[in-house]
Motif scaffolding. Structure first.
Motif, PDB file in Angstrom:
ATOM      1  N   ASP A   2       0.819  -1.208   0.000  1.00 34.25           N
ATOM      2  CA  ASP A   2       0.000   0.000   0.000  1.00 34.25           C
ATOM      3  C   ASP A   2       0.856   1.263   0.000  1.00 34.25           C
ATOM      4  O   ASP A   2       0.395   2.328  -0.399  1.00 34.25           O
ATOM      5  CB  ASP A   2      -0.914   0.019   1.227  1.00 34.25           C
ATOM      6  CG  ASP A   2      -1.981  -1.071   1.168  1.00 34.25           C
ATOM      7  OD1 ASP A   2      -2.213  -1.583   0.057  1.00 34.25           O
ATOM      8  OD2 ASP A   2      -2.555  -1.406   2.228  1.00 34.25           O
ATOM      9  N   LEU A   3       2.105   1.143   0.456  1.00 36.73           N
ATOM     10  CA  LEU A   3       2.990   2.302   0.482  1.00 36.73           C
ATOM     11  C   LEU A   3       3.211   2.876  -0.905  1.00 36.73           C
ATOM     12  O   LEU A   3       3.412   4.076  -1.075  1.00 36.73           O
ATOM     13  CB  LEU A   3       4.343   1.908   1.082  1.00 36.73           C
ATOM     14  CG  LEU A   3       4.370   1.533   2.558  1.00 36.73           C
ATOM     15  CD1 LEU A   3       5.735   0.966   2.912  1.00 36.73           C
ATOM     16  CD2 LEU A   3       4.048   2.732   3.418  1.00 36.73           C
ATOM     17  N   LEU A   4       3.192   2.004  -1.927  1.00 39.65           N
ATOM     18  CA  LEU A   4       3.491   2.427  -3.283  1.00 39.65           C
ATOM     19  C   LEU A   4       2.247   2.561  -4.138  1.00 39.65           C
ATOM     20  O   LEU A   4       2.342   2.897  -5.313  1.00 39.65           O
ATOM     21  CB  LEU A   4       4.443   1.415  -3.942  1.00 39.65           C
ATOM     22  CG  LEU A   4       5.717   1.076  -3.156  1.00 39.65           C
ATOM     23  CD1 LEU A   4       6.578   0.120  -3.955  1.00 39.65           C
ATOM     24  CD2 LEU A   4       6.487   2.331  -2.810  1.00 39.65           C
ATOM     25  N   ALA A   5       1.089   2.240  -3.555  1.00 44.33           N
ATOM     26  CA  ALA A   5      -0.143   2.261  -4.338  1.00 44.33           C
ATOM     27  C   ALA A   5      -0.484   3.684  -4.767  1.00 44.33           C
ATOM     28  O   ALA A   5      -0.222   4.655  -4.074  1.00 44.33           O
ATOM     29  CB  ALA A   5      -1.289   1.674  -3.523  1.00 44.33           C
ATOM     30  N   GLY A   6      -1.095   3.761  -5.930  1.00 40.00           N
ATOM     31  CA  GLY A   6      -1.574   5.040  -6.412  1.00 40.00           C
ATOM     32  C   GLY A   6      -0.502   5.951  -6.958  1.00 40.00           C
ATOM     33  O   GLY A   6      -0.738   7.134  -7.140  1.00 40.00           O
ATOM     34  N   ASP A  17       7.827  -6.264  -7.617  1.00 37.09           N
ATOM     35  CA  ASP A  17       8.466  -7.557  -7.325  1.00 37.09           C
ATOM     36  C   ASP A  17       9.752  -7.355  -6.528  1.00 37.09           C
ATOM     37  O   ASP A  17      10.025  -8.075  -5.567  1.00 37.09           O
ATOM     38  CB  ASP A  17       8.770  -8.299  -8.633  1.00 37.09           C
ATOM     39  CG  ASP A  17       7.504  -8.782  -9.326  1.00 37.09           C
ATOM     40  OD1 ASP A  17       6.458  -8.855  -8.649  1.00 37.09           O
ATOM     41  OD2 ASP A  17       7.570  -9.074 -10.537  1.00 37.09           O
ATOM     42  N   ARG A  18      10.561  -6.389  -6.950  1.00 38.92           N
ATOM     43  CA  ARG A  18      11.812  -6.116  -6.247  1.00 38.92           C
ATOM     44  C   ARG A  18      11.534  -5.613  -4.837  1.00 38.92           C
ATOM     45  O   ARG A  18      12.235  -5.978  -3.884  1.00 38.92           O
ATOM     46  CB  ARG A  18      12.634  -5.082  -7.029  1.00 38.92           C
ATOM     47  CG  ARG A  18      13.266  -5.641  -8.295  1.00 38.92           C
ATOM     48  CD  ARG A  18      13.769  -4.524  -9.211  1.00 38.92           C
ATOM     49  NE  ARG A  18      14.747  -3.677  -8.564  1.00 38.92           N
ATOM     50  CZ  ARG A  18      16.064  -3.904  -8.543  1.00 38.92           C
ATOM     51  NH1 ARG A  18      16.550  -4.990  -9.128  1.00 38.92           N
ATOM     52  NH2 ARG A  18      16.898  -3.067  -7.954  1.00 38.92           N
ATOM     53  N   PHE A  19      10.508  -4.785  -4.694  1.00 37.89           N
ATOM     54  CA  PHE A  19      10.152  -4.265  -3.386  1.00 37.89           C
ATOM     55  C   PHE A  19       9.705  -5.403  -2.455  1.00 37.89           C
ATOM     56  O   PHE A  19      10.088  -5.444  -1.284  1.00 37.89           O
ATOM     57  CB  PHE A  19       9.028  -3.237  -3.519  1.00 37.89           C
ATOM     58  CG  PHE A  19       8.562  -2.672  -2.201  1.00 37.89           C
ATOM     59  CD1 PHE A  19       9.299  -1.688  -1.563  1.00 37.89           C
ATOM     60  CD2 PHE A  19       7.409  -3.142  -1.593  1.00 37.89           C
ATOM     61  CE1 PHE A  19       8.882  -1.173  -0.334  1.00 37.89           C
ATOM     62  CE2 PHE A  19       6.990  -2.631  -0.377  1.00 37.89           C
ATOM     63  CZ  PHE A  19       7.728  -1.652   0.249  1.00 37.89           C
ATOM     64  N   GLU A  20       8.905  -6.329  -2.979  1.00 37.79           N
ATOM     65  CA  GLU A  20       8.448  -7.462  -2.170  1.00 37.79           C
ATOM     66  C   GLU A  20       9.623  -8.282  -1.665  1.00 37.79           C
ATOM     67  O   GLU A  20       9.656  -8.722  -0.510  1.00 37.79           O
ATOM     68  CB  GLU A  20       7.506  -8.355  -2.981  1.00 37.79           C
ATOM     69  CG  GLU A  20       6.060  -7.961  -2.887  1.00 37.79           C
ATOM     70  CD  GLU A  20       5.141  -9.016  -3.472  1.00 37.79           C
ATOM     71  OE1 GLU A  20       4.040  -9.200  -2.926  1.00 37.79           O
ATOM     72  OE2 GLU A  20       5.520  -9.665  -4.465  1.00 37.79           O
ATOM     73  N   ALA A  21      10.613  -8.514  -2.540  1.00 38.79           N
ATOM     74  CA  ALA A  21      11.788  -9.299  -2.141  1.00 38.79           C
ATOM     75  C   ALA A  21      12.580  -8.577  -1.056  1.00 38.79           C
ATOM     76  O   ALA A  21      13.028  -9.202  -0.082  1.00 38.79           O
ATOM     77  CB  ALA A  21      12.674  -9.560  -3.361  1.00 38.79           C
ATOM     78  N   TRP A  22      12.740  -7.266  -1.208  1.00 38.73           N
ATOM     79  CA  TRP A  22      13.472  -6.501  -0.191  1.00 38.73           C
ATOM     80  C   TRP A  22      12.699  -6.495   1.125  1.00 38.73           C
ATOM     81  O   TRP A  22      13.264  -6.698   2.199  1.00 38.73           O
ATOM     82  CB  TRP A  22      13.681  -5.057  -0.670  1.00 38.73           C
ATOM     83  CG  TRP A  22      14.303  -4.176   0.380  1.00 38.73           C
ATOM     84  CD1 TRP A  22      15.625  -4.075   0.698  1.00 38.73           C
ATOM     85  CD2 TRP A  22      13.606  -3.319   1.309  1.00 38.73           C
ATOM     86  NE1 TRP A  22      15.793  -3.200   1.746  1.00 38.73           N
ATOM     87  CE2 TRP A  22      14.585  -2.722   2.140  1.00 38.73           C
ATOM     88  CE3 TRP A  22      12.257  -3.001   1.498  1.00 38.73           C
ATOM     89  CZ2 TRP A  22      14.245  -1.814   3.140  1.00 38.73           C
ATOM     90  CZ3 TRP A  22      11.921  -2.104   2.503  1.00 38.73           C
ATOM     91  CH2 TRP A  22      12.914  -1.523   3.315  1.00 38.73           C
ATOM     92  N   TRP A  23      11.398  -6.276   1.062  1.00 41.39           N
ATOM     93  CA  TRP A  23      10.551  -6.211   2.243  1.00 41.39           C
ATOM     94  C   TRP A  23      10.587  -7.516   3.021  1.00 41.39           C
ATOM     95  O   TRP A  23      10.625  -7.526   4.246  1.00 41.39           O
ATOM     96  CB  TRP A  23       9.117  -5.894   1.820  1.00 41.39           C
ATOM     97  CG  TRP A  23       8.158  -5.630   2.947  1.00 41.39           C
ATOM     98  CD1 TRP A  23       7.300  -6.508   3.523  1.00 41.39           C
ATOM     99  CD2 TRP A  23       7.943  -4.374   3.614  1.00 41.39           C
ATOM    100  NE1 TRP A  23       6.561  -5.911   4.513  1.00 41.39           N
ATOM    101  CE2 TRP A  23       6.931  -4.593   4.591  1.00 41.39           C
ATOM    102  CE3 TRP A  23       8.501  -3.100   3.487  1.00 41.39           C
ATOM    103  CZ2 TRP A  23       6.482  -3.573   5.419  1.00 41.39           C
ATOM    104  CZ3 TRP A  23       8.038  -2.099   4.312  1.00 41.39           C
ATOM    105  CH2 TRP A  23       7.049  -2.337   5.261  1.00 41.39           C
TER     106      TRP A  23
END
Length: 353
Positions: A2-6, A17-23
């Protein structure tokens, strides 16, 4: 996510995808800090009608200036800029935070705070075993010390027993407050000689959670047994191993849930404030608050490093004891102690001057 939504087309599927892996690999505290930083950055950018990425160096500089006006310190702004850099890196974009425009702005902000080398960051007030004494072995404990504060606690009550455990864990372990908050009853193991060990299941320097056993003194073990006995009451069954070791206690003595990071700090401040009123009743409230200025959830860790230094332990042993990955912080914590224990200080004490 949600941080990057919108944020429109600026953040595509690959970035997600890259953000999910880092998170997934980030520690809980890193996630919380990043989320807070992105909310601040996103709000700033939306106010200008701009997406979160990409951003230019001048825009990041303007963000830093806005944060100064909002009252943030240089350390907080630097963390926000690091989060902006992470966001750009995950999107495969060069980070504007590395530009000289941004680094120059941060240098100016630090200079205004007196943090550019001519001044020093304010260090947490150390809470040491005997306080700010000249000789840790022979001197009597001062009022603002773990040993003195322990004498003010009524360990027949839930709050007093819990408070004694926190103080003694602080002098034995020197951990970060988040690590105290994460401790469970099952992490404590007794040894035959009355001492024990605490399993630090995860820490800043052990993100994979391999766990490390740390020494607990007989005094700490007695305090833990007293505290657990109060919580068990007449129930003969043992508390489950995943029961929080440090919990809240309300004014009626009822035990609540796990203490948070901030809860550790608040309990420590209450112990010190109440203890000084008992040990130094002649002090007015304003004088007590002045003595406690700088006391925080980090004070036990600073005091731990200073006490080990005063006892003659080397940096390697101190780093190992509290899992510092670098000697930089314990060295800094010990600087003030070194000044008070130096040749001039020893001479003055000998001649009584």
């Amino acid at each position: 996510m949600d941080l990057l939504a919108g944020d429109g087309p600026a953040i595509g599927p690959t970035t997600y995808d890259r953000f999910e892996a880092w998170w997934y690999g980030a520690a809980a505290n890193s996630r919380r800090a990043f989320a807070a930083d992105m909310r601040a950055w996103g709000s700033f950018r939306r106010g200008r009608g701009q997406p979160m990425i990409p951003a230019g160096a001048v825009e990041v500089r303007d963000f830093a200036r806005a944060q100064v006006r909002a009252g943030l310190k240089a350390s907080s702004i630097a963390r926000q800029l690091a989060s902006i850099a992470i966001l750009h890196d995950l999107a495969g974009l060069p980070s504007p935070t590395r530009d000289r425009v941004v680094s120059g702005e941060m240098k100016g902000i630090r200079r205004e705070e007196g943090l550019d080398g001519r001044g020093r960051r304010r260090q947490a007030l150390p809470l040491r075993l005997k306080g700010e004494v000249g000789d840790i072995v022979t001197d009597e404990p001062l009022p603002l010390s773990v040993m003195a504060l322990l004498t003010t606690l009524d360990t027949t009550t839930a709050a007093g027993a819990r408070d004694a455990v926190l103080l003694l864990l602080g002098t034995d372990l020197g951990r970060r407050r988040s690590e105290y908050a994460a401790m469970n009853v099952g992490d404590v193991t007794a040894a035959g000689d009355g001492s024990g060990t605490m399993l630090i299941r995860r820490s800043k320097t052990d993100q994979s959670g391999e766990g490390r056993g740390k020494y607990l003194s007989p005094d700490a073990m007695v305090a833990i047994r007293t505290w657990l006995a109060i919580r068990q009451g007449d129930d003969e069954s043992l508390l489950p191993s995943d029961t929080p070791l440090l919990t809240s206690v309300d004014r009626f003595g009822r035990v609540g849930g796990r203490l948070s990071d901030d809860g550790i700090r608040d309990v420590l401040l209450r112990i010190a404030r109440r203890g000084l009123r008992m040990l130094q009743p002649e002090l007015e409230d304003a004088a007590i608050e002045n003595k406690l200025r700088g006391l925080s959830g980090h004070s036990l860790r600073v005091g731990f490093a200073q006490d080990l230094t005063a006892a003659g332990e080397g940096l390697a042993a101190i780093c190992q004891a509290a899992d510092w990955s670098s000697p930089a912080m314990p060295t800094r914590y010990a600087e003030a102690l070194a000044a008070r224990s130096g040749a001039v200080a020893r001479l003055r004490r000998k001649i009584g001057g």
